[in-house]
Design a protein around this motif. Structure first.
Motif, PDB file in Angstrom:
ATOM      1  N   ASP A   1       9.281  18.114  -6.258  1.00  9.30           N
ATOM      2  CA  ASP A   1       8.659  17.988  -7.393  1.00  9.30           C
ATOM      3  C   ASP A   1       9.124  16.840  -8.270  1.00  9.30           C
ATOM      4  O   ASP A   1      10.201  16.303  -8.506  1.00  9.30           O
ATOM      5  CB  ASP A   1       9.235  18.988  -8.553  1.00  9.30           C
ATOM      6  CG  ASP A   1       8.706  19.261  -9.750  1.00  9.30           C
ATOM      7  OD1 ASP A   1       8.492  18.140 -10.635  1.00  9.30           O
ATOM      8  OD2 ASP A   1       8.614  20.415 -10.204  1.00  9.30           O
ATOM      9  N   LEU A   2       7.836  15.965  -8.435  1.00  6.76           N
ATOM     10  CA  LEU A   2       8.241  14.450  -8.783  1.00  6.76           C
ATOM     11  C   LEU A   2       8.909  14.255 -10.066  1.00  6.76           C
ATOM     12  O   LEU A   2       9.354  13.422 -10.253  1.00  6.76           O
ATOM     13  CB  LEU A   2       7.050  13.626  -8.837  1.00  6.76           C
ATOM     14  CG  LEU A   2       6.227  13.670  -7.369  1.00  6.76           C
ATOM     15  CD1 LEU A   2       5.096  12.728  -7.414  1.00  6.76           C
ATOM     16  CD2 LEU A   2       7.353  13.107  -6.334  1.00  6.76           C
TER      17      LEU A   2
ATOM     18  N   LYS B   1       6.815  12.585  -2.577  1.00  3.15           N
ATOM     19  CA  LYS B   1       5.721  13.350  -2.503  1.00  3.15           C
ATOM     20  C   LYS B   1       5.397  14.116  -0.907  1.00  3.15           C
ATOM     21  O   LYS B   1       5.078  15.100  -1.061  1.00  3.15           O
ATOM     22  CB  LYS B   1       4.400  12.719  -2.846  1.00  3.15           C
ATOM     23  CG  LYS B   1       3.149  13.214  -2.986  1.00  3.15           C
ATOM     24  CD  LYS B   1       2.192  12.514  -3.819  1.00  3.15           C
ATOM     25  CE  LYS B   1       0.676  13.054  -3.706  1.00  3.15           C
ATOM     26  NZ  LYS B   1      -0.449  12.265  -4.267  1.00  3.15           N
TER      27      LYS B   1
ATOM     28  N   ILE C   1       3.274   9.280 -11.940  1.00  2.00           N
ATOM     29  CA  ILE C   1       3.069  10.417 -11.481  1.00  2.00           C
ATOM     30  C   ILE C   1       2.128  11.260 -12.159  1.00  2.00           C
ATOM     31  O   ILE C   1       1.377  12.302 -11.518  1.00  2.00           O
ATOM     32  CB  ILE C   1       4.479  11.557 -11.456  1.00  2.00           C
ATOM     33  CG1 ILE C   1       5.184  11.544 -12.801  1.00  2.00           C
ATOM     34  CG2 ILE C   1       5.515  10.828 -10.438  1.00  2.00           C
ATOM     35  CD1 ILE C   1       6.240  12.734 -13.196  1.00  2.00           C
TER      36      ILE C   1
ATOM     37  N   GLY D   1       7.416  17.188  -0.239  1.00  2.00           N
ATOM     38  CA  GLY D   1       7.277  18.362  -1.196  1.00  2.00           C
ATOM     39  C   GLY D   1       7.712  18.209  -2.330  1.00  2.00           C
ATOM     40  O   GLY D   1       8.009  19.639  -3.058  1.00  2.00           O
TER      41      GLY D   1
ATOM     42  N   GLU E   1      -0.896   5.090  -1.425  1.00  2.00           N
ATOM     43  CA  GLU E   1      -1.726   6.357  -1.112  1.00  2.00           C
ATOM     44  C   GLU E   1      -3.066   6.188  -0.083  1.00  2.00           C
ATOM     45  O   GLU E   1      -3.442   6.959   0.238  1.00  2.00           O
ATOM     46  CB  GLU E   1      -2.343   6.711  -2.608  1.00  2.00           C
ATOM     47  CG  GLU E   1      -1.539   7.138  -3.611  1.00  2.00           C
ATOM     48  CD  GLU E   1      -1.914   7.104  -4.900  1.00  2.00           C
ATOM     49  OE1 GLU E   1      -3.236   7.144  -5.347  1.00  2.00           O
ATOM     50  OE2 GLU E   1      -1.199   7.898  -5.968  1.00  2.00           O
TER      51      GLU E   1
ATOM     52  N   LEU F   1       8.815   7.441  -4.654  1.00  2.00           N
ATOM     53  CA  LEU F   1       7.941   8.423  -5.049  1.00  2.00           C
ATOM     54  C   LEU F   1       7.045   8.750  -3.985  1.00  2.00           C
ATOM     55  O   LEU F   1       6.604  10.107  -3.761  1.00  2.00           O
ATOM     56  CB  LEU F   1       6.999   7.831  -6.274  1.00  2.00           C
ATOM     57  CG  LEU F   1       7.959   7.999  -7.532  1.00  2.00           C
ATOM     58  CD1 LEU F   1       6.991   7.137  -8.651  1.00  2.00           C
ATOM     59  CD2 LEU F   1       8.279   9.325  -8.076  1.00  2.00           C
ATOM     60  N   SER F   2       6.620   7.804  -3.184  1.00  2.00           N
ATOM     61  CA  SER F   2       5.925   8.333  -1.946  1.00  2.00           C
ATOM     62  C   SER F   2       6.463   9.204  -0.862  1.00  2.00           C
ATOM     63  O   SER F   2       5.797  10.346  -0.484  1.00  2.00           O
ATOM     64  CB  SER F   2       5.127   7.084  -1.182  1.00  2.00           C
ATOM     65  OG  SER F   2       4.263   6.123  -2.292  1.00  2.00           O
TER      66      SER F   2
END
Length: 285
Positions: free
Chosen positions: A198-199, A193, A224, A196, A285, A189-190
């Motif tokens: 769409d998760l 993201k 998300i 760019g 993050e 997921l990182s």
């Protein structure tokens, strides 16, 4: 067996108590803070002022507490389960705890004429609520068979893993698998993201393919959407991974992925320990 005792009426335990009552068992409970269990008392559970008093009045005594030190206290402490339960009582620790402690409890219980099992669970708060937990049982097979109906009230995937401590060893293996799978979800997921993507579309695209997993199903959308509410506390998962590393080291195994995931979680524990395991995304993050 009709009377069941229960200590550890928390996120998981409260649902397990309710399912045992639905199955027709008479529930006796102990909690340090009575106010936190008033709801299940109102539903029919009988409250006891001490663990010992609870254990003395039942046919089987179940514990699912936080840490090995808590297990030690409720079993070996003053007015604890081992000192208070009557001969022939089944004592079942469902905490994820130390395999060596499970063996100690088994031996001490045997000396007192008690039947001890280690039976940690997996399935989280949803499995506890729905009565669909996986239950991993170590101890004597005849005790496992004698308590199978009790286990059936709380779970659907119930297995005898072997002698004392084997339930805990199976849970260690389970947590090692989760550590790798959940860290993979967070890293993916990182990456998505940062590129760019769409998760939500990503989740919809990969969930049913080779990359799909229970961890992705359980936590992908929560991550998300920033939902970090605990189905299973991060601090307890850290405890489990610590135990797994200790057991692996004892066998000369160097589980590098597990150790790295544990190190990542440790950087978050002070600020996020009371949130869910999916909060690992904060590391990236």
């Amino acid at each position: 067996m009709k009377k069941i005792g229960f200590v550890g009426v928390g996120i998981m335990g409260k649902s397990m108590v309710r399912n045992l009552m639905k199955a027709g068992y008479e529930l006796h409970i102990y909690a340090r803070t009575k106010a936190k269990v008033e709801d299940v008392i109102a539903e029919g559970a009988m409250f006891h002022e001490t663990v010992g008093d609870c254990a003395a009045n039942v046919d089987a005594m179940i514990s699912i507490v936080g840490y090995p030190k808590d297990v030690e206290k409720v079993y070996f402490g003053e007015n604890g389960i081992l000192d208070s339960a009557k001969e022939g009582t089944y004592v079942i620790d469902m905490t994820t705890s130390s395999p060596n402690l499970a063996k100690r409890i088994y031996e001490a219980a045997k000396e007192k004429g008690l039947h001890a099992m280690d039976a940690p669970v997996t399935g989280g708060d949803t499995g506890a609520k729905n009565g669909t937990l996986s239950i991993l049982v170590g101890g004597d097979r005849e005790d496992y068979e004698a308590c199978h109906k009790i286990f059936e009230a709380m779970g659907t995937n119930i297995n005898y893993e072997g002698g004392p401590g084997c339930g805990q060893h199976t849970k260690m293996a389970n947590q090692i698998m989760i550590a790798g799978a959940l860290s993979g979800v967070c890293e993916a997921l990182s990456y998505a993201k940062a590129q760019g993507l769409d998760l939500q579309v990503l989740l919809d695209s990969v969930a049913t393919g080779a990359a799909g997993s229970k961890q992705l199903d359980a936590f992908g959308e929560k991550i998300i959407h920033g939902d970090f509410a605990p189905g299973f506390f991060m601090k307890h998962f850290i405890k489990d991974m610590n135990l797994a590393v200790e057991e692996a080291d004892d066998k000369g195994l160097d589980l590098k992925v597990l150790k790295q995931v544990l190190a990542n979680y440790r950087t978050l524990e002070e600020d996020y320990g009371d949130l869910g395991t999916q909060t690992l995304i904060k590391f990236y993050e």
